[in-house]
Design an enzyme around this catalytic site. Structure first.
Site, PDB file in Angstrom:
ATOM      1  CG  HIS A 160      -4.429   0.431   4.771  1.00  0.00           C
ATOM      2  ND1 HIS A 160      -3.940  -0.378   3.760  1.00  0.00           N
ATOM      3  CD2 HIS A 160      -5.508   1.082   4.229  1.00  0.00           C
ATOM      4  CE1 HIS A 160      -4.701  -0.229   2.680  1.00  0.00           C
ATOM      5  NE2 HIS A 160      -5.637   0.649   2.940  1.00  0.00           N
ATOM      6  CB  CYS A 174      -0.974   0.009   1.184  1.00  0.00           C
ATOM      7  SG  CYS A 174      -0.195  -0.231   2.801  1.00  0.00           S
ATOM      8  CG  ASP A 206      -7.919   2.202   0.989  1.00  0.00           C
ATOM      9  OD1 ASP A 206      -7.073   1.465   0.442  1.00  0.00           O
ATOM     10  OD2 ASP A 206      -8.415   1.956   2.110  1.00  0.00           O
TER      11      ASP A 206
END
Length: 199
Positions: free
Chosen positions: A78, A24, A93
């Site tokens: 994250h 991520c 996202d």
């Protein structure tokens, strides 16, 4: 101020982006790179968000690899992007089921959730970093994605590791939620919401 016809014009679509599952921090870096290459002032309105806590058990909902009706997952950390463009604040996202982008309000309510009854060690902290700073300083040689035998835990992205002039690896500084260390600012959930919802 980001100059756009609408709140998400000139931002890359998900099809234009480079995405690798479980990377991520690099997905968001690559998104920032794409935004910076477009002829507008949008990067100044963008913030990279690392969410984690000291226990490295970070509850999030509506994540694609999550389970149950609410797609729950507990990440160690994250990363996502927030565009602070009034009156609509957007979240990008790559791993959420809620859309790309999704409104900040919807993301907070459904993906982040509130912490009224949450066990203290699971409460989240948010490191908020201006996108231009993230582009300039972030580095990772991907060592955190190898096991003790040097084998990949998850397959890496197809491009070379992201390296800054200052470091080959500083990911831990971004993941850390120590208030007085690292780039950007660390906030609790209340401060995070306030930062983006106030003009």
């Amino acid at each position: 101020m980001c100059i756009m016809e609408s709140e998400t014009d000139n931002f890359p679509s998900v099809a234009e982006c480079c995405y690798t599952s479980h990377y991520c921090e690099e997905n968001v870096w690559k998104l920032c790179e794409l935004i910076s290459q477009r002829k507008n002032n949008c990067l100044d309105s963008c913030y990279c968000i690392f969410v984690s806590n000291d226990s490295k058990i970070t509850p999030l909902w509506h994540q694609k690899i999550g389970s149950g009706d609410d797609f729950f997952v507990a990440w160690d950390y994250h990363v996502f992007l927030v565009v602070k463009n009034q009156p609509v604040i957007s979240v990008f996202d790559f791993d959420t089921t809620l859309g790309f982008p999704v409104s900040f309000r919807n993301y907070i309510e459904k993906a982040i959730g509130f912490e009224v009854n949450m066990v203290p060690k699971y409460k989240r902290l948010f490191r908020v970093i201006p996108a231009s700073e993230y582009l300039k300083y972030f580095s990772s040689d991907r060592r955190h994605m190898k096991n003790a035998n040097g084998e990949w835990i998850k397959p890496p992205p197809p491009y070379e590791p992201i390296q800054s002039n200052e470091s080959k690896y500083n990911l831990d500084e971004f993941i850390s939620m120590k208030l007085d260390e690292g780039p950007g600012k660390v906030m609790d959930l209340e401060g995070f919401i306030k930062f983006f919802q106030e003009p």
